[in-house]
Design a protein around this motif. Structure first.
Motif, PDB file in Angstrom:
ATOM      1  N   CYS A 209       0.846  -1.196   0.000  1.00 30.35           N
ATOM      2  CA  CYS A 209       0.000   0.000   0.000  1.00 30.35           C
ATOM      3  C   CYS A 209       0.885   1.251   0.000  1.00 30.35           C
ATOM      4  O   CYS A 209       0.843   2.081   0.897  1.00 30.35           O
ATOM      5  CB  CYS A 209      -0.934  -0.032   1.212  1.00 30.35           C
ATOM      6  SG  CYS A 209      -2.398   0.992   0.996  1.00 30.35           S
ATOM      7  N   CYS A 216      -2.232  -3.309  -5.429  1.00 34.85           N
ATOM      8  CA  CYS A 216      -3.429  -3.976  -4.908  1.00 34.85           C
ATOM      9  C   CYS A 216      -3.538  -5.436  -5.370  1.00 34.85           C
ATOM     10  O   CYS A 216      -4.138  -6.256  -4.666  1.00 34.85           O
ATOM     11  CB  CYS A 216      -4.676  -3.218  -5.334  1.00 34.85           C
ATOM     12  SG  CYS A 216      -4.724  -1.514  -4.740  1.00 34.85           S
ATOM     13  N   CYS A 219      -2.226  -7.733  -2.779  1.00 34.67           N
ATOM     14  CA  CYS A 219      -2.435  -7.331  -1.379  1.00 34.67           C
ATOM     15  C   CYS A 219      -3.355  -8.314  -0.655  1.00 34.67           C
ATOM     16  O   CYS A 219      -4.447  -8.621  -1.153  1.00 34.67           O
ATOM     17  CB  CYS A 219      -3.035  -5.926  -1.341  1.00 34.67           C
ATOM     18  SG  CYS A 219      -3.494  -5.408   0.328  1.00 34.67           S
ATOM     19  N   CYS A 225     -10.991  -4.363   0.941  1.00 35.63           N
ATOM     20  CA  CYS A 225     -10.612  -2.960   0.809  1.00 35.63           C
ATOM     21  C   CYS A 225     -11.473  -2.225  -0.209  1.00 35.63           C
ATOM     22  O   CYS A 225     -11.470  -2.567  -1.398  1.00 35.63           O
ATOM     23  CB  CYS A 225      -9.144  -2.868   0.396  1.00 35.63           C
ATOM     24  SG  CYS A 225      -8.594  -1.151   0.219  1.00 35.63           S
ATOM     25  N   ALA A 231      -7.134   3.260  -5.410  1.00 31.32           N
ATOM     26  CA  ALA A 231      -6.673   4.103  -4.298  1.00 31.32           C
ATOM     27  C   ALA A 231      -6.008   5.352  -4.842  1.00 31.32           C
ATOM     28  O   ALA A 231      -5.169   5.275  -5.741  1.00 31.32           O
ATOM     29  CB  ALA A 231      -5.697   3.342  -3.427  1.00 31.32           C
TER      30      ALA A 231
HETATM   31  S1  SF4 Z   1      -6.072  -3.342  -1.630  1.00 25.59           S
HETATM   32 FE1  SF4 Z   1      -6.351  -1.529  -0.297  1.00 25.59          FE
HETATM   33  S2  SF4 Z   1      -4.950  -1.877   1.425  1.00 25.59           S
HETATM   34 FE2  SF4 Z   1      -4.304  -3.264  -0.227  1.00 25.59          FE
HETATM   35  S3  SF4 Z   1      -2.716  -2.126  -1.414  1.00 25.59           S
HETATM   36 FE3  SF4 Z   1      -4.703  -1.711  -2.389  1.00 25.59          FE
HETATM   37  S4  SF4 Z   1      -5.440   0.217  -1.465  1.00 25.59           S
HETATM   38 FE4  SF4 Z   1      -3.828  -0.625  -0.102  1.00 25.59          FE
END
Ligand code: SF4
Length: 248
Positions: A209, A216, A219, A225, A231
């Protein structure tokens, strides 16, 4: 927009995040705990600075001064010279000396062991009246040091992840995030689990992140999320947007 969930649902979500991060990264290795005054010193000099540079500055202070009491009595220029690797070394040198002097004036000697017996919230407030001490430094003094109190350290990596998970609002400060998240942590967690939780979220912020484009796809929190794949770039507090040049 921040997710609005019943408190118990947010606690369940935090427990789920924690479990997923443990499964991905394993349990963080416990760090060597410093005495609380040394941890306070480390916190004051360590803001907005790489961990390796903070450690070098801390070791330089220990080599330069025979004790923290000697630092209080020494010239501020010597403190500033010793902590050269850190950012804002002039302000930090002044804050550090004044903070240690204030602890001595308020307690009669330079010690923080009395905070072991205080409830966490008043202990945070007592520390935050010292120069250069915000919520991150106060929580680290209580949690990382040999005091081992259940206070949650939130740094910029951790805060960025909380914002993207929408557990806090997009403009939440570290102190506001602390006030929102701590009442929602699982009630049975001890100080070591508070430490683990911080380390795990920090590691996610460093590895997936990122402040730029988050990774993502790999992740472990992706299924939970709301920002996954979308994001926004989150700039660290205090950084400035520059016109006409992309940030690297
Ligand atoms: S899924 Fe959410 S927590 Fe994971 S890297 Fe992407 S923005 Fe960050």
């Amino acid at each position: 927009m921040q997710l609005v969930l019943p408190l118990s649902s947010e606690t369940a979500l935090i427990a789920e995040l924690h479990g997923r991060l443990l499964a991905r990264f394993g349990r963080p290795r416990p760090c060597r705990s410093l005495d609380p005054v040394s941890q306070l010193v480390m916190g004051i000099i360590g803001g907005r600075t790489l961990g390796a540079d903070s450690l070098r500055a801390f070791e330089a202070l220990r080599a330069r001064f025979a004790s923290w009491e000697a630092l209080c009595d020494g010239p501020v220029a010597a403190v500033e010279a010793a902590i050269q690797p850190v950012t804002y070394e002039d302000a930090k040198a002044r804050h550090l000396r004044r903070a240690l002097r204030q602890v001595t004036a308020r307690r009669g000697r330079l010690e923080l062991d009395f905070l072991r017996d205080w409830p966490v919230e008043p202990a945070l407030a007592w520390l935050e009246r010292l120069p250069g001490v915000g919520r991150k430094v106060s929580a680290a003094t209580l949690n990382f040091s040999t005091l081992r109190r259940p206070a949650l350290v939130i740094d910029t990596h951790h805060l960025r992840v909380l914002r993207r998970l929408r557990l806090v609002g997009p403009r939440a400060t570290i102190a506001l995030a602390y006030d929102h998240i701590v009442p929602r942590l699982p009630s049975g967690w001890d100080a070591a689990e508070y430490d683990d939780h911080h380390q795990l979220l920090k590691k996610l912020g460093q590895t997936y992140c990122h402040a730029g484009t988050p990774a993502c796809a790999g992740c472990p929190l992706r299924p939970l999320c709301p920002s996954a794949g979308a994001a926004p770039v989150v700039r660290p507090p205090g950084s400035r947007r520059r016109r006409g040049r992309a940030r690297r």
